[in-house]
Design a protein around this motif. Structure first.
Motif, PDB file in Angstrom:
ATOM      1  N   ASP A  40       0.833  -1.205   0.000  1.00  0.00           N
ATOM      2  CA  ASP A  40       0.000   0.000   0.000  1.00  0.00           C
ATOM      3  C   ASP A  40       0.863   1.249   0.000  1.00  0.00           C
ATOM      4  N   VAL A  41       1.946   1.228   0.780  1.00  0.00           N
ATOM      5  CA  VAL A  41       2.869   2.374   0.823  1.00  0.00           C
ATOM      6  C   VAL A  41       3.555   2.543  -0.523  1.00  0.00           C
ATOM      7  N   VAL A  42       3.931   1.427  -1.139  1.00  0.00           N
ATOM      8  CA  VAL A  42       4.560   1.468  -2.472  1.00  0.00           C
ATOM      9  C   VAL A  42       3.608   2.083  -3.492  1.00  0.00           C
ATOM     10  N   VAL A  62      10.750   4.198   0.642  1.00  0.00           N
ATOM     11  CA  VAL A  62       9.554   3.588   1.229  1.00  0.00           C
ATOM     12  C   VAL A  62       9.850   3.043   2.624  1.00  0.00           C
ATOM     13  N   ARG A  63      11.018   2.464   2.820  1.00  0.00           N
ATOM     14  CA  ARG A  63      11.377   1.972   4.156  1.00  0.00           C
ATOM     15  C   ARG A  63      11.407   3.115   5.156  1.00  0.00           C
ATOM     16  N   SER A  64      11.884   4.269   4.727  1.00  0.00           N
ATOM     17  CA  SER A  64      11.893   5.437   5.607  1.00  0.00           C
ATOM     18  C   SER A  64      10.465   5.868   5.948  1.00  0.00           C
ATOM     19  N   ASP A  65       9.564   5.838   4.955  1.00  0.00           N
ATOM     20  CA  ASP A  65       8.158   6.178   5.197  1.00  0.00           C
ATOM     21  C   ASP A  65       7.526   5.216   6.195  1.00  0.00           C
ATOM     22  N   ILE A  66       7.844   3.930   6.075  1.00  0.00           N
ATOM     23  CA  ILE A  66       7.280   2.939   6.986  1.00  0.00           C
ATOM     24  C   ILE A  66       7.800   3.150   8.401  1.00  0.00           C
ATOM     25  N   LYS A  67       9.094   3.430   8.535  1.00  0.00           N
ATOM     26  CA  LYS A  67       9.653   3.677   9.861  1.00  0.00           C
ATOM     27  C   LYS A  67       9.018   4.909  10.505  1.00  0.00           C
TER      28      LYS A  67
END
Length: 274
Positions: A40-42, A62-67
């Motif tokens: 979903d973030v992707v 995206v990993r930064s957004d998830i963190k």
């Protein structure tokens, strides 16, 4: 918000297990459940899954957004689930550091199925959500299997396609354990109130330390300050933060603002200046 990290190769049943966990915690334990779904973030970032996983820069973003989302959503009662590949052990360690910073328990669930089985599931999907063979094989090759000996992967629950989740054990691992102690490198110093100038210096340095700790964890966007329930736009460099703090100290020494307003006014000042 105790954290559950779902991990596995593509098409290993991660989202199915996430749904099962949500049903259990909502219906059996009356807990609120928040889910961060990697795909979903992707999609929200405007990427197609195949082109996304072929670009390391997009993955890092995206990993930064998830963190950042993890950091915003963590609390001591509700359940937060990261539904994604989470295939890099260093990334799982970074998430672990965040939960330690917020003194929140976590566990890891590894969807462990044979590669051939996962590929068959992928082929049964509609073409719009299938992984290409190249990307699928690359993700399988890059996948770093979680290990219960690693503190950031523990407690670890491995589940095959035929297994049922050990819901009660998972619940106990999140709600019947002591909260982890934060690392000294990420723990903000305790607040001590003796006089105005001391409190002013301590509170502002406390907030700057929290922001710098978040940057070390790769959080570069919106950030919630631990212990203050305040959100700051984490876009300043370390040098900019120091300069803005000095400016705020000069202003505050002249104005003698209320001690209970120092934190909120400093965060407002940072947000307007970033």
């Amino acid at each position: 918000m105790p954290l559950i990290i779902i991990t596995g190769i593509p098409c290993s049943g991660k989202t199915t297990r996430t749904s099962e966990l949500k049903e259990y915690f909502v219906n059996k334990t009356r807990k609120n459940v928040e889910i961060i779904n990697e795909i979903d973030v992707v999609t929200k970032a405007g990427f197609d899954r195949n082109t996304f996983y072929a670009d390391s820069k997009k993955e890092k973003s995206v990993r930064s957004d998830i963190k950042s989302a993890v950091q915003r959503l963590l609390n001591t009662n509700d359940v937060l689930i990261i539904d994604g590949s989470n295939y890099i052990k260093g990334y799982r360690y970074e998430i672990y550091c965040i939960t330690k910073l917020y003194k929140t328990p976590q566990c890891t669930i590894h969807c462990d199925i044979p590669v051939e089985h996962a590929w068959l599931w992928n082929e049964k999907r509609s073409e719009s959500v299938q992984y290409s063979r190249e990307i699928f094989d690359a993700l399988v090759m890059r996948y770093e299997v979680p290990d219960s000996k690693n503190r950031w992967d523990s407690p670890l629950f491995a589940v095959s396609a035929e297994d049922e989740l050990k819901f009660d054990e998972i619940y106990r691992s999140l709600y019947e354990v002591k909260a982890p102690k934060p690392n000294l490198s990420t723990q903000c110093p305790p607040l001590s109130s003796t006089n105005y100038l001391y409190d002013l210096d301590t509170i502002t340095q406390d907030i700057v330390n929290a922001i710098l700790s978040a940057k070390q964890l790769g959080i570069e966007s919106e950030f919630k300050i631990p212990g203050y329930n305040l959100t700051v736009q984490n876009s300043c460099t370390a040098a900019q933060l120091m300069r803005l703090r000095r400016q705020f100290l000069t202003y505050s020494k002249m104005q003698q603002i209320e001690i209970n307003q120092i934190a909120s006014l400093f965060v407002q000042y940072l947000n307007k200046s970033s």
